[in-house]
Design a protein around this motif. Structure first.
Motif, PDB file in Angstrom:
ATOM      1  N   UNK A 261       0.834  -1.191   0.000  1.00 34.20           N
ATOM      2  CA  UNK A 261       0.000   0.000   0.000  1.00 34.20           C
ATOM      3  C   UNK A 261       0.873   1.246   0.000  1.00 34.20           C
ATOM      4  N   UNK A 262       0.333   2.324  -0.549  1.00 36.31           N
ATOM      5  CA  UNK A 262       1.008   3.625  -0.539  1.00 36.31           C
ATOM      6  C   UNK A 262       0.030   4.656  -0.004  1.00 36.31           C
ATOM      7  N   UNK A 263       0.571   5.749   0.518  1.00 35.77           N
ATOM      8  CA  UNK A 263      -0.275   6.766   1.121  1.00 35.77           C
ATOM      9  C   UNK A 263      -0.637   7.904   0.192  1.00 35.77           C
ATOM     10  N   UNK A 264      -0.382   7.761  -1.098  1.00 39.32           N
ATOM     11  CA  UNK A 264      -0.635   8.838  -2.055  1.00 39.32           C
ATOM     12  C   UNK A 264      -2.128   8.972  -2.333  1.00 39.32           C
ATOM     13  N   UNK A 265      -2.599  10.214  -2.373  1.00 40.36           N
ATOM     14  CA  UNK A 265      -3.976  10.526  -2.720  1.00 40.36           C
ATOM     15  C   UNK A 265      -4.051  10.673  -4.234  1.00 40.36           C
ATOM     16  N   UNK A 266      -4.612   9.683  -4.904  1.00 37.28           N
ATOM     17  CA  UNK A 266      -4.635   9.683  -6.367  1.00 37.28           C
ATOM     18  C   UNK A 266      -5.348  10.900  -6.936  1.00 37.28           C
ATOM     19  N   UNK A 267      -6.303  11.447  -6.203  1.00 39.28           N
ATOM     20  CA  UNK A 267      -7.053  12.603  -6.704  1.00 39.28           C
ATOM     21  C   UNK A 267      -6.171  13.830  -6.893  1.00 39.28           C
ATOM     22  N   UNK A 268      -4.988  13.836  -6.278  1.00 34.88           N
ATOM     23  CA  UNK A 268      -4.072  14.974  -6.397  1.00 34.88           C
ATOM     24  C   UNK A 268      -3.024  14.776  -7.490  1.00 34.88           C
ATOM     25  N   UNK A 269      -3.051  13.644  -8.169  1.00 44.40           N
ATOM     26  CA  UNK A 269      -2.036  13.373  -9.189  1.00 44.40           C
ATOM     27  C   UNK A 269      -2.129  14.354 -10.346  1.00 44.40           C
ATOM     28  N   UNK A 270      -3.335  14.599 -10.846  1.00 45.99           N
ATOM     29  CA  UNK A 270      -3.491  15.517 -11.970  1.00 45.99           C
ATOM     30  C   UNK A 270      -3.000  16.916 -11.647  1.00 45.99           C
ATOM     31  N   UNK A 271      -3.374  17.441 -10.460  1.00 46.30           N
ATOM     32  CA  UNK A 271      -2.930  18.786 -10.065  1.00 46.30           C
ATOM     33  C   UNK A 271      -1.415  18.832  -9.883  1.00 46.30           C
ATOM     34  N   UNK A 272      -0.840  17.775  -9.316  1.00 48.88           N
ATOM     35  CA  UNK A 272       0.612  17.747  -9.109  1.00 48.88           C
ATOM     36  C   UNK A 272       1.348  17.777 -10.438  1.00 48.88           C
ATOM     37  N   UNK A 273       0.867  16.986 -11.379  1.00 44.74           N
ATOM     38  CA  UNK A 273       1.486  16.936 -12.704  1.00 44.74           C
ATOM     39  C   UNK A 273       1.430  18.300 -13.382  1.00 44.74           C
ATOM     40  N   UNK A 274       0.268  18.937 -13.340  1.00 47.46           N
ATOM     41  CA  UNK A 274       0.103  20.231 -14.007  1.00 47.46           C
ATOM     42  C   UNK A 274       0.985  21.297 -13.375  1.00 47.46           C
ATOM     43  N   UNK A 275       1.090  21.305 -12.048  1.00 46.19           N
ATOM     44  CA  UNK A 275       1.909  22.310 -11.363  1.00 46.19           C
ATOM     45  C   UNK A 275       3.386  22.132 -11.694  1.00 46.19           C
ATOM     46  N   UNK A 276       3.862  20.904 -11.642  1.00 43.80           N
ATOM     47  CA  UNK A 276       5.276  20.652 -11.950  1.00 43.80           C
ATOM     48  C   UNK A 276       5.579  21.040 -13.394  1.00 43.80           C
TER      49      UNK A 276
END
Length: 381
Positions: A258-273
């Motif tokens: 298991x990982x603690x990453x919130x998948x719902x934040x992946x799109x925003x993280x990608x766009x910001x980077x």
């Protein structure tokens, strides 16, 4: 118990080493805040000794994040260690990430050190950091081209000196997945002390195998993965955080972790980077590329309209992204009719047939076709 995989994000250090990227301290802090929302466990904020700007970037991240461990990279030299420790002074939880190369080509050609000297430098650097940061990670640069018995001895020395995470990177992206797993198993056999600490993997993408090698490392017992958002990094980049996380989620039964990453934040993280680094995400990039959830082929579009599971193994909404059915020369009648309906264009059977034929003729002649092209003037409903 399910094994927890620590996500060590190095977007702000190894990712920033991509040619042309120079993040300002406030930009590093902004990305770090998003990485904390994403749920990564460790943020490697920079290489303190490399420049005053990198030092201030680490300090800005250390002062910004509240829950996530902040790491800084250092070579085994005392000045490196001192700079990293100072930059991390305000972190609520700090990690020194110290490294030295262990492969013959690096020791002979780059470091010009004997193996015994490399081992002693690793031991001394880890020892010097004890009590000055919360935890120490040791990395053997170019581990996969190192002699496994010598590498085991270096790992043992670092563990004895107090390192709680040992990273065995595929620095030049040389390994194949099965080879990497076998390599990790061999080093663990020579150094059973590795079972008492966190074994980490850090893979580069020179042969396009960074994510595959990382997953192989997890299968071989690694409990930490080092990765970057959008897979940015030196040369062809690092293993992509979003690819690793979603592979572990989609194939959870096979990995049992298991990982603690919130998948719902992946799109925003990608766009910001992407925005702050200036590095566009390639359209066909897995998970976050513009085409990752776009379906143009008519057969695919028909299947997606009936049941998204026909052609998607991921739910784009879960990632904060959206699915699209772009119109093009391969599009089918059902997708065209849907696009018309969504645009408020009401067509009966003959009108729809004629409009679809006009659309197909135009789509064969140009790359992009809109409904305005088809109708010249969109009819009102």
């Amino acid at each position: 118990m399910t094994r927890k995989i620590t996500i060590f994000d190095t977007t702000l250090r190894d990712g920033e080493q991509s040619p042309g990227i120079a993040l300002q301290p406030h930009e590093k802090a902004e990305i770090a805040e998003q990485l904390e929302r994403l749920g990564v466990d460790v943020i490697e904020a920079g290489f303190a000794i490399s420049s005053p700007g990198d030092f201030e970037g680490i300090r800005a991240v250390a002062r910004t994040v509240e829950r996530t461990t902040v790491a800084a990279l250092a070579r085994t030299q005392r000045d490196d260690v001192d700079a990293a420790v100072e930059a991390l002074a305000d972190a609520r939880h700090s990690r020194l990430h110290v490294f030295i190369a262990t492969s013959p080509i690096h020791m002979e050609r780059k470091l010009r050190l004997e193996p015994a000297e490399v081992l002693e430098q690793a031991r001394a650097a880890v020892t010097s950091a004890q009590g000055r940061v919360d935890e120490v990670e040791f990395s053997a640069e170019d581990a996969t081209r190192s002699d496994s018995e010598f590498l085991a001895a270096v790992c043992r020395a670092a563990i004895e000196a107090g390192a709680t995470t040992i990273n065995l990177p595929d620095t030049v992206g040389y390994c194949l997945p099965a080879e990497y797993a076998a390599f990790l198993t061999e080093v663990r056999r020579h150094c059973p002390e590795l079972d008492r600490v966190t074994l980490s993997v850090h893979c580069h993408n020179d042969l396009g195998l960074a994510t595959a090698n990382t997953l192989a490392g997890i299968a071989a017992g690694a409990r930490q993965v080092e990765c970057t958002v959008n897979g940015i990094g030196e040369r062809a980049g690092n293993a992509a955080l979003e690819e690793i996380v979603m592979a572990l989620r989609v194939r959870a039964a096979e990995f049992g972790v298991e990982v603690g990453v919130d998948a719902a934040e992946i799109g925003r993280s990608s766009a910001l980077v992407s925005r702050l680094t200036g590095y566009a995400v390639q359209r066909n990039k897995a998970i976050v590329g513009a085409n990752a959830f776009a379906h143009e082929a008519g057969i695919h579009q028909d299947g997606m309209l009936k049941d998204p599971l026909t052609y998607q193994i991921l739910d784009q909404a879960e990632l904060g992204l959206r699915m699209t059915l772009p119109l093009g020369k391969h599009s089918g009648r059902h997708a065209f009719a849907r696009a018309c309906a969504e645009a408020g264009i009401a067509l009966d059977g003959d009108e729809l047939r004629a409009a679809f034929q006009r659309f197909k003729r135009l789509a064969d002649e140009r790359q992009a076709v809109t409904l305005y092209d088809v109708f010249e003037e969109v009819p009102s409903t």
